[in-house]
Scaffold this active site. Sequence first.
Site, PDB file in Angstrom:
ATOM      1  N   SER A 117       0.800  -1.328   0.100  1.00  0.00           N
ATOM      2  CA  SER A 117       0.133  -0.032   0.121  1.00  0.00           C
ATOM      3  C   SER A 117       0.825   1.353   0.063  1.00  0.00           C
ATOM      4  O   SER A 117       0.344   2.354  -0.225  1.00  0.00           O
ATOM      5  CB  SER A 117      -0.975   0.082   1.308  1.00  0.00           C
ATOM      6  OG  SER A 117      -0.244  -0.177   2.331  1.00  0.00           O
ATOM      7  N   HIS A 173      -0.287   6.436   6.002  1.00  0.00           N
ATOM      8  CA  HIS A 173      -0.050   6.047   4.948  1.00  0.00           C
ATOM      9  C   HIS A 173       0.527   7.301   3.960  1.00  0.00           C
ATOM     10  O   HIS A 173       0.031   8.457   4.518  1.00  0.00           O
ATOM     11  CB  HIS A 173      -1.018   5.110   4.177  1.00  0.00           C
ATOM     12  CG  HIS A 173      -1.284   3.787   4.389  1.00  0.00           C
ATOM     13  ND1 HIS A 173      -1.390   3.144   5.572  1.00  0.00           N
ATOM     14  CD2 HIS A 173      -0.795   2.693   3.810  1.00  0.00           C
ATOM     15  CE1 HIS A 173      -1.286   1.957   5.560  1.00  0.00           C
ATOM     16  NE2 HIS A 173      -0.927   1.725   4.233  1.00  0.00           N
TER      17      HIS A 173
END
Length: 321
Positions: A41, A273
């Site tokens: 990711s 993230h």
Amino acid sequence: MTLRRVLTAAVVVVTSLVALGTGAAAAATPGYANYVALGDSYTSGPFIPLMRLNPIGCGRSTNNYPSLLAAALRVRHFTDVSCGGADTTNMTQPQSVPLFGTNPPQFNALRANTDLVTVGIGGNDDSVFGTVVGTCPGLRASDPHGAPCKAHFTVNGQDQLLAAIADTQVKVTAVVQGIHQRSPQAKVLVIGYPRIAPASGTCPDVLPFADGDYTYLDSIERALNTAASNAAAAGGATFVDTYGPSYGHDACAGGNAWIQGQSLNLLAAAPYHPRKAAMVGEAAIIAHALGVNRTVTAAAPDGPTAGVRTLTELAQALLNG
């Protein structure tokens, strides 16, 4: 990196789109024609607009660094099979993802004529990253100014996560070797992870770690990057450092941050993230490593993308998973 455990920390949903920029750059580029992007990711870019639907559960953005790099290099054929939650086993095995999707083995995208491959992988092996962000914030209250997370993972004097990362290096080396076997003519780049924790100071509202565990989080990330670098060297690939160049862009850096903190921004980034700014920065770093110096700008979608309703369903599926 693993989304399911990370998203349990999500507390904020922001409802404004990040504007997509346009632009052109002029400079001679290496003659790469067939580019394949592999990874987890931190490559796919979950919730960075706009999100691809193939499958939506991979969290694959049209503005992740592979897409931006492909545009900067003007490659003829670009295939992005990166997927949130992927680990090294998903190079050769399919990966189940939320909303009834499956990402095929990522190596399936490699061809004999593939001439450029980027791979960012390793953080999910032995659930290292998900374990850190899923465990450490919950331990902060027990010792806010100490390092309870580091103590938690130290058993009989040995850090269990650092021991797992030593095994990760072997696995990433095997990934690099597998790429060379399938695409022997390819330039292979192993992409490191950008800085998450600041070099000094804390921001508990953004990174809810105990004060002493900021250093611990950083040590885990540096160990992951060292493992990736060593694996690249052992496998005959090039390591691209994004940790050093992202100094000053950690999650505590406010408007300069490349990394989202604990809160989910449904239309910008998953917790812990990369944001779009990180992807632009990383694409420029990688392009420079390839000898290309040009402005990296947002990419135009080349297929169907997800709307707000679909993104909401994805976030809910991850939270319930």
